[in-house]
Design a protein around this motif. Structure first.
Motif, short mmCIF file in Angstrom:
data_model
loop_
_atom_site.label_atom_id
_atom_site.label_comp_id
_atom_site.label_asym_id
_atom_site.label_seq_id
_atom_site.Cartn_x
_atom_site.Cartn_y
_atom_site.Cartn_z
N GLN A 1 0.27 10.79 6.16
CA GLN A 1 1.27 9.71 6.12
C GLN A 1 0.85 8.53 6.99
O GLN A 1 1.01 7.37 6.61
CB GLN A 1 2.63 10.24 6.59
CG GLN A 1 3.33 11.14 5.59
CD GLN A 1 4.60 11.75 6.17
OE1 GLN A 1 4.63 12.23 7.30
NE2 GLN A 1 5.67 11.72 5.38
N ILE A 2 0.29 8.82 8.15
CA ILE A 2 -0.15 7.75 9.06
C ILE A 2 -1.30 6.98 8.44
O ILE A 2 -1.35 5.75 8.49
CB ILE A 2 -0.52 8.34 10.43
CG1 ILE A 2 0.73 8.96 11.09
CG2 ILE A 2 -1.13 7.27 11.34
CD1 ILE A 2 0.42 9.82 12.29
N VAL A 3 -2.23 7.71 7.82
CA VAL A 3 -3.35 7.05 7.14
C VAL A 3 -2.84 6.14 6.04
O VAL A 3 -3.28 4.98 5.91
CB VAL A 3 -4.32 8.11 6.57
CG1 VAL A 3 -5.30 7.47 5.58
CG2 VAL A 3 -5.09 8.79 7.70
N GLN A 4 -1.90 6.62 5.23
CA GLN A 4 -1.37 5.81 4.13
C GLN A 4 -0.63 4.57 4.64
O GLN A 4 -0.72 3.49 4.05
CB GLN A 4 -0.46 6.66 3.25
CG GLN A 4 -1.18 7.72 2.44
CD GLN A 4 -2.32 7.15 1.61
OE1 GLN A 4 -2.18 6.12 0.96
NE2 GLN A 4 -3.48 7.80 1.65
N MET A 5 0.10 4.72 5.76
CA MET A 5 0.79 3.56 6.33
C MET A 5 -0.21 2.48 6.74
O MET A 5 0.01 1.30 6.52
CB MET A 5 1.60 4.00 7.56
CG MET A 5 2.82 4.83 7.26
SD MET A 5 3.68 5.34 8.77
CE MET A 5 4.32 3.76 9.31
N LEU A 6 -1.30 2.92 7.36
CA LEU A 6 -2.29 1.97 7.83
C LEU A 6 -2.99 1.28 6.65
O LEU A 6 -3.22 0.06 6.67
CB LEU A 6 -3.30 2.69 8.72
CG LEU A 6 -4.09 1.85 9.73
CD1 LEU A 6 -3.18 1.01 10.59
CD2 LEU A 6 -4.95 2.76 10.60
N ARG A 7 -3.29 2.03 5.63
CA ARG A 7 -3.91 1.45 4.44
C ARG A 7 -2.96 0.46 3.76
O ARG A 7 -3.37 -0.62 3.32
CB ARG A 7 -4.32 2.55 3.47
CG ARG A 7 -5.58 3.31 3.91
CD ARG A 7 -5.89 4.43 2.96
NE ARG A 7 -7.18 5.06 3.27
CZ ARG A 7 -7.52 6.29 2.93
NH1 ARG A 7 -6.67 7.05 2.25
NH2 ARG A 7 -8.71 6.78 3.27
N ALA A 8 -1.69 0.83 3.68
CA ALA A 8 -0.70 -0.05 3.05
C ALA A 8 -0.55 -1.36 3.81
O ALA A 8 -0.19 -2.39 3.22
CB ALA A 8 0.64 0.66 2.95
N ALA A 9 -0.83 -1.32 5.12
CA ALA A 9 -0.73 -2.53 5.94
C ALA A 9 -1.97 -3.41 5.85
O ALA A 9 -2.02 -4.48 6.46
CB ALA A 9 -0.47 -2.14 7.40
N GLY A 10 -2.99 -2.96 5.10
CA GLY A 10 -4.17 -3.79 4.89
C GLY A 10 -5.39 -3.41 5.69
O GLY A 10 -6.32 -4.21 5.82
N PHE A 11 -5.41 -2.17 6.21
CA PHE A 11 -6.53 -1.72 7.02
C PHE A 11 -7.38 -0.69 6.28
O PHE A 11 -6.86 0.13 5.52
CB PHE A 11 -6.02 -1.10 8.33
CG PHE A 11 -5.39 -2.09 9.27
CD1 PHE A 11 -6.16 -2.73 10.23
CD2 PHE A 11 -4.04 -2.38 9.19
CE1 PHE A 11 -5.57 -3.66 11.10
CE2 PHE A 11 -3.45 -3.30 10.05
CZ PHE A 11 -4.22 -3.93 11.01
N GLN A 12 -8.67 -0.74 6.53
CA GLN A 12 -9.62 0.24 5.98
C GLN A 12 -9.90 1.29 7.04
O GLN A 12 -10.21 0.95 8.19
CB GLN A 12 -10.92 -0.47 5.58
CG GLN A 12 -12.03 0.47 5.14
CD GLN A 12 -13.37 -0.23 5.02
OE1 GLN A 12 -13.48 -1.42 5.28
NE2 GLN A 12 -14.40 0.51 4.64
N ILE A 13 -9.82 2.56 6.69
CA ILE A 13 -10.07 3.64 7.64
C ILE A 13 -11.58 3.86 7.74
O ILE A 13 -12.26 4.11 6.75
CB ILE A 13 -9.38 4.94 7.22
CG1 ILE A 13 -7.88 4.69 6.95
CG2 ILE A 13 -9.57 6.02 8.28
CD1 ILE A 13 -7.11 4.16 8.11
#
Length: 213
Positions: free
Chosen positions: A175-187
């Protein structure tokens, strides 16, 4: 409900010294701080330590890149006092991470850390804060984010023996990974590690190195 986050901040104000003693000098996250260090721009830039607490991330980086312009931002005045003591050259700003309009309009950060602040924000406020980070970071800038991970059912108010209250919010690592991706960040890097031995509750921590799109 009123400002749940303010109630948490008031508890951190009361216990800033004890928090610093328990968490500020742990080696558990040094490897992840080194990843952020390696991702810093070669040229001088501003670095944001958001929800900085006692400023351990900024202090770690400044010991190795002292020429950079470090900004420590936290809503807790007592935590900022701890950060200023650890890193006198830092610019310490008391601000709510959900709204960072108080920072200079032309300020763009070359890197940021947001370590464990997400654990004290509900979904809407977490999204607002990640949007603020996206706005303040340059394109391509690295972000180190860590958060307590766990079953959402664990979320709620934690109360200590003195009756002081902290509102905690649990999410899975995915969920945290998806939140960060949705905010425009690449993991770029992802790790899940055991919580420090000094933690009051045994959980897992997710640590992500990301890059702003």
């Amino acid at each position: 409900m009123g400002d749940y986050n303010l109630e948490s901040v008031q508890t951190f104000d009361l216990h800033a010294q004890r928090y610093t003693e328990k968490y500020a000098d742990l080696p558990d996250y040094d490897g992840h701080y080194l990843q952020l260090l390696a991702a810093l721009p070669a040229e001088p830039c501003a670095v944001l330590d958001l929800a900085c607490g006692p400023g351990q991330v900024a202090a770690f980086l400044a010991a190795r890149r002292p020429e950079l312009d470090y900004w420590c931002v936290d809503r807790s005045a007592a935590m900022l006092e701890q950060a200023q003591q650890r890193l006198p050259q830092a610019r310490c700003v008391q601000a709510d991470c959900r709204d960072l309009q108080c920072l200079p309009e032309d300020l763009q950060f070359g890197a940021a850390a947001f370590c464990f602040g997400l654990s004290y924000l509900n979904e809407a406020d977490a999204q607002r804060t990640l949007a603020e980070l996206f706005r303040l970071l340059r394109a391509g800038a690295p972000l180190l984010l860590s958060s307590v991970a766990g079953d959402v059912a664990l979320s709620g108010v934690q109360v200590n023996a003195s009756g002081d209250r902290v509102h905690s919010f649990y999410r899975s690592a995915d969920q945290i990974v998806q939140m960060l991706r949705a905010a425009g960040f690449q993991i770029l890097e992802q790790a899940v590690i055991a919580s420090p031995a000094s933690a009051s509750l045994k959980t897992e921590d997710v640590v992500l190195l990301a890059r702003r799109g």
